[in-house]
Motif scaffolding. Structure first.
Motif, PDB file in Angstrom:
ATOM      1  N   PHE A 121       0.833  -1.209   0.000  1.00 12.51           N
ATOM      2  CA  PHE A 121       0.000   0.000   0.000  1.00 12.51           C
ATOM      3  C   PHE A 121       0.868   1.261   0.000  1.00 12.51           C
ATOM      4  O   PHE A 121       0.535   2.255   0.638  1.00 12.51           O
ATOM      5  N   MET A 122       1.995   1.183  -0.733  1.00 17.76           N
ATOM      6  CA  MET A 122       2.902   2.325  -0.934  1.00 17.76           C
ATOM      7  C   MET A 122       3.345   2.967   0.372  1.00 17.76           C
ATOM      8  O   MET A 122       3.427   4.205   0.481  1.00 17.76           O
ATOM      9  N   GLY A 123       3.585   2.148   1.388  1.00 15.36           N
ATOM     10  CA  GLY A 123       4.116   2.669   2.643  1.00 15.36           C
ATOM     11  C   GLY A 123       3.070   3.236   3.592  1.00 15.36           C
ATOM     12  O   GLY A 123       3.382   3.616   4.718  1.00 15.36           O
ATOM     13  N   HIS A 124       1.821   3.299   3.120  1.00 16.54           N
ATOM     14  CA  HIS A 124       0.755   3.841   3.969  1.00 16.54           C
ATOM     15  C   HIS A 124       0.150   2.734   4.825  1.00 16.54           C
ATOM     16  O   HIS A 124       0.350   1.550   4.574  1.00 16.54           O
ATOM     17  N   ASP A 125      -0.644   3.132   5.816  1.00 18.00           N
ATOM     18  CA  ASP A 125      -1.313   2.159   6.676  1.00 18.00           C
ATOM     19  C   ASP A 125      -2.627   1.730   6.039  1.00 18.00           C
ATOM     20  O   ASP A 125      -3.543   2.545   5.916  1.00 18.00           O
ATOM     21  N   LEU A 126      -2.704   0.478   5.631  1.00 19.92           N
ATOM     22  CA  LEU A 126      -3.972  -0.071   5.127  1.00 19.92           C
ATOM     23  C   LEU A 126      -4.816  -0.505   6.328  1.00 19.92           C
ATOM     24  O   LEU A 126      -4.302  -1.184   7.215  1.00 19.92           O
ATOM     25  N   ALA A 127      -6.064  -0.102   6.373  1.00 22.14           N
ATOM     26  CA  ALA A 127      -6.955  -0.633   7.414  1.00 22.14           C
ATOM     27  C   ALA A 127      -7.318  -2.058   6.990  1.00 22.14           C
ATOM     28  O   ALA A 127      -8.070  -2.254   6.036  1.00 22.14           O
ATOM     29  N   ALA A 128      -6.751  -3.025   7.685  1.00 18.50           N
ATOM     30  CA  ALA A 128      -6.977  -4.433   7.316  1.00 18.50           C
ATOM     31  C   ALA A 128      -8.306  -4.871   7.933  1.00 18.50           C
ATOM     32  O   ALA A 128      -8.400  -5.118   9.137  1.00 18.50           O
ATOM     33  N   ILE A 129      -9.329  -4.921   7.099  1.00 18.28           N
ATOM     34  CA  ILE A 129     -10.678  -5.178   7.620  1.00 18.28           C
ATOM     35  C   ILE A 129     -11.317  -6.400   6.969  1.00 18.28           C
ATOM     36  O   ILE A 129     -11.029  -6.746   5.819  1.00 18.28           O
ATOM     37  N   ALA A 130     -12.209  -7.002   7.728  1.00 19.36           N
ATOM     38  CA  ALA A 130     -12.986  -8.130   7.220  1.00 19.36           C
ATOM     39  C   ALA A 130     -14.068  -7.627   6.271  1.00 19.36           C
ATOM     40  O   ALA A 130     -14.463  -6.455   6.311  1.00 19.36           O
ATOM     41  N   ASP A 131     -14.552  -8.525   5.445  1.00 19.62           N
ATOM     42  CA  ASP A 131     -15.704  -8.202   4.605  1.00 19.62           C
ATOM     43  C   ASP A 131     -16.939  -8.005   5.508  1.00 19.62           C
ATOM     44  O   ASP A 131     -17.203  -8.824   6.399  1.00 19.62           O
ATOM     45  N   PHE A 132     -17.667  -6.943   5.245  1.00 24.14           N
ATOM     46  CA  PHE A 132     -18.797  -6.602   6.119  1.00 24.14           C
ATOM     47  C   PHE A 132     -19.899  -7.660   6.053  1.00 24.14           C
ATOM     48  O   PHE A 132     -20.444  -8.099   7.072  1.00 24.14           O
ATOM     49  N   GLY A 133     -20.220  -8.106   4.852  1.00 24.90           N
ATOM     50  CA  GLY A 133     -21.281  -9.118   4.691  1.00 24.90           C
ATOM     51  C   GLY A 133     -20.919 -10.433   5.370  1.00 24.90           C
ATOM     52  O   GLY A 133     -21.759 -11.067   6.023  1.00 24.90           O
ATOM     53  N   LEU A 134     -19.661 -10.848   5.214  1.00 27.23           N
ATOM     54  CA  LEU A 134     -19.238 -12.093   5.877  1.00 27.23           C
ATOM     55  C   LEU A 134     -19.307 -11.947   7.395  1.00 27.23           C
ATOM     56  O   LEU A 134     -19.666 -12.885   8.108  1.00 27.23           O
ATOM     57  N   THR A 135     -18.956 -10.751   7.865  1.00 26.92           N
ATOM     58  CA  THR A 135     -19.014 -10.511   9.309  1.00 26.92           C
ATOM     59  C   THR A 135     -20.461 -10.588   9.786  1.00 26.92           C
ATOM     60  O   THR A 135     -20.771 -11.247  10.790  1.00 26.92           O
ATOM     61  N   GLN A 136     -21.350  -9.932   9.063  1.00 30.80           N
ATOM     62  CA  GLN A 136     -22.782  -9.971   9.433  1.00 30.80           C
ATOM     63  C   GLN A 136     -23.291 -11.412   9.453  1.00 30.80           C
ATOM     64  O   GLN A 136     -24.004 -11.818  10.369  1.00 30.80           O
ATOM     65  N   ASN A 137     -22.922 -12.177   8.410  1.00 25.18           N
ATOM     66  CA  ASN A 137     -23.399 -13.563   8.331  1.00 25.18           C
ATOM     67  C   ASN A 137     -22.856 -14.407   9.488  1.00 25.18           C
ATOM     68  O   ASN A 137     -23.568 -15.255  10.033  1.00 25.18           O
ATOM     69  N   ALA A 138     -21.603 -14.173   9.838  1.00 25.79           N
ATOM     70  CA  ALA A 138     -21.008 -14.949  10.928  1.00 25.79           C
ATOM     71  C   ALA A 138     -21.694 -14.614  12.252  1.00 25.79           C
ATOM     72  O   ALA A 138     -21.997 -15.510  13.058  1.00 25.79           O
ATOM     73  N   VAL A 139     -21.962 -13.347  12.468  1.00 30.61           N
ATOM     74  CA  VAL A 139     -22.632 -12.943  13.704  1.00 30.61           C
ATOM     75  C   VAL A 139     -24.051 -13.529  13.736  1.00 30.61           C
ATOM     76  O   VAL A 139     -24.513 -14.039  14.771  1.00 30.61           O
ATOM     77  N   ALA A 140     -24.723 -13.493  12.595  1.00 29.30           N
ATOM     78  CA  ALA A 140     -26.092 -14.039  12.534  1.00 29.30           C
ATOM     79  C   ALA A 140     -26.083 -15.554  12.753  1.00 29.30           C
ATOM     80  O   ALA A 140     -26.935 -16.098  13.479  1.00 29.30           O
ATOM     81  N   ALA A 141     -25.124 -16.236  12.149  1.00 25.03           N
ATOM     82  CA  ALA A 141     -25.049 -17.703  12.313  1.00 25.03           C
ATOM     83  C   ALA A 141     -24.760 -18.048  13.765  1.00 25.03           C
ATOM     84  O   ALA A 141     -25.357 -18.978  14.328  1.00 25.03           O
ATOM     85  N   ALA A 142     -23.860 -17.305  14.391  1.00 21.86           N
ATOM     86  CA  ALA A 142     -23.535 -17.564  15.794  1.00 21.86           C
ATOM     87  C   ALA A 142     -24.766 -17.349  16.664  1.00 21.86           C
ATOM     88  O   ALA A 142     -25.068 -18.156  17.558  1.00 21.86           O
ATOM     89  N   SER A 143     -25.483 -16.300  16.362  1.00 25.74           N
ATOM     90  CA  SER A 143     -26.674 -16.001  17.152  1.00 25.74           C
ATOM     91  C   SER A 143     -27.711 -17.117  17.002  1.00 25.74           C
ATOM     92  O   SER A 143     -28.304 -17.565  17.985  1.00 25.74           O
ATOM     93  N   SER A 144     -27.907 -17.596  15.778  1.00 20.87           N
ATOM     94  CA  SER A 144     -28.924 -18.642  15.585  1.00 20.87           C
ATOM     95  C   SER A 144     -28.486 -19.954  16.234  1.00 20.87           C
ATOM     96  O   SER A 144     -29.326 -20.791  16.577  1.00 20.87           O
ATOM     97  N   LEU A 145     -27.188 -20.156  16.427  1.00 22.46           N
ATOM     98  CA  LEU A 145     -26.704 -21.369  17.106  1.00 22.46           C
ATOM     99  C   LEU A 145     -26.506 -21.134  18.615  1.00 22.46           C
ATOM    100  O   LEU A 145     -26.003 -22.008  19.315  1.00 22.46           O
ATOM    101  N   ASP A 146     -26.863 -19.934  19.058  1.00 25.48           N
ATOM    102  CA  ASP A 146     -26.716 -19.586  20.489  1.00 25.48           C
ATOM    103  C   ASP A 146     -25.268 -19.585  20.949  1.00 25.48           C
ATOM    104  O   ASP A 146     -24.961 -19.972  22.080  1.00 25.48           O
ATOM    105  N   VAL A 147     -24.384 -19.202  20.070  1.00 30.87           N
ATOM    106  CA  VAL A 147     -22.962 -19.123  20.405  1.00 30.87           C
ATOM    107  C   VAL A 147     -22.603 -17.652  20.589  1.00 30.87           C
ATOM    108  O   VAL A 147     -22.695 -16.870  19.638  1.00 30.87           O
TER     109      VAL A 147
END
Ligand SMILES: O=P(O)(O)O[C@H]1O[C@H](CO)[C@@H](O)[C@H]1O
Ligand SMILES: O=c1cc[nH]c(=O)[nH]1
Length: 237
Positions: A121-147
């Motif tokens: 990233f040309m020496g700059h700080d890249l914000a290394a972030i997860a995909d938002f949709g995958l994050t939402q899906n993971a949180v939703a799946a965890a919630s439906s499994l009571d985790v």
């Protein structure tokens, strides 16, 4: 078709892959959770498999330890084998008081001491972030499994045995949810090549409290994480 690290044909991988660090854990996931499984890679014993979960094609392959290793596999999977969604399913150490052994944590972002993202990233700080949709899906799946899950910033360390023992207290103060060794690199590769990535980890030890899971507890905790990951894949998006 083969890359330097994956000997497979282009159609051998599903568009979505689960990636633990340990190739034997990849085999365990394939044997335990997938049906119609076939092995698609064995180069360097980095075992890879493709099968289906509740009818949805899914691959699973180890990525080794550390950012250099995961970066190689993620790049080749995306650019040569048509993989567009990579979900790391790993283990991590905890530093926060409220994060306990066996907890499931999700890396919304990943800080690191590695320079790989600055290099790309040309020496700059890249914000290394997860995909938002995958994050939402993971949180939703965890919630439906009571985790319960804790979502936040991971720290991807280059040195498992760091001489900077005070680092962990700093990470605790900044609210880091877990210390592992790959997420920041995986997120950087995904950003560079236009893929989606997420990291979820089961807490295998508490670094500041000196606690560690037993082998049996690790097995159960990881099974729960695999279910969350696989159910999140079914949510698509
Ligand atoms: O359990 P995995 O996925 O290998 O993850 C963690 O364990 C390894 C260190 O023991 C590093 O790869 C770290 O990120
Ligand atoms: O990278 C890791 C993984 C588990 N526990 C740690 O302390 N570090």
């Amino acid at each position: 078709m083969a890359t330097p690290h994956i000997k497979a044909e282009r159609g051998d991988f599903a568009d979505t892959i689960l990636m633990p660090g340990d190739p034997l854990r990849a085999q365990y996931i394939a044997d335990t959770f997938l049906s119609n499984v076939r092995q698609v890679n064995a180069v360097r014993n980095m075992l890879g498999f493709t099968g289906s979960y509740k009818g949805r094609p899914v691959s699973v392959m180890g990525h080794g330890m550390g950012i250099p290793s995961v970066s190689i596999y993620a790049k080749e999977l995306i650019t040569e084998f048509g993989v567009n969604t990579l979900i790391r399913v790993g283990s991590c150490g905890a530093v926060r008081d409220d994060v306990r052994l066996m907890d499931l944590v999700i890396g919304l972002g990943a800080s690191t001491e590695s320079r790989v993202n600055r290099t790309r990233f040309m020496g700059h700080d890249l914000a290394a972030i997860a995909d938002f949709g995958l994050t939402q899906n993971a949180v939703a799946a965890a919630s439906s499994l009571d985790v319960p899950v804790k979502v936040g910033n991971l720290f991807s360390a280059d040195l498992f045995y760091t001489p900077q023992s005070e680092l962990f207290e700093l990470l605790r103060r900044y609210g880091v949810v877990g210390v592992e060794m790959e997420a920041a690199g995986l997120y950087g590769v995904a950003a560079e090549y236009g893929a989606r990535a997420l990291t979820m980890c089961t807490v295998s030890d508490h670094i500041l409290r000196g606690e560690r899971l037993s082998a049996d507890e690790r097995q159960t905790g990881f099974d729960q994480m695999m279910e969350v990951a696989l159910e999140s894949v079914l949510l698509g998006g």
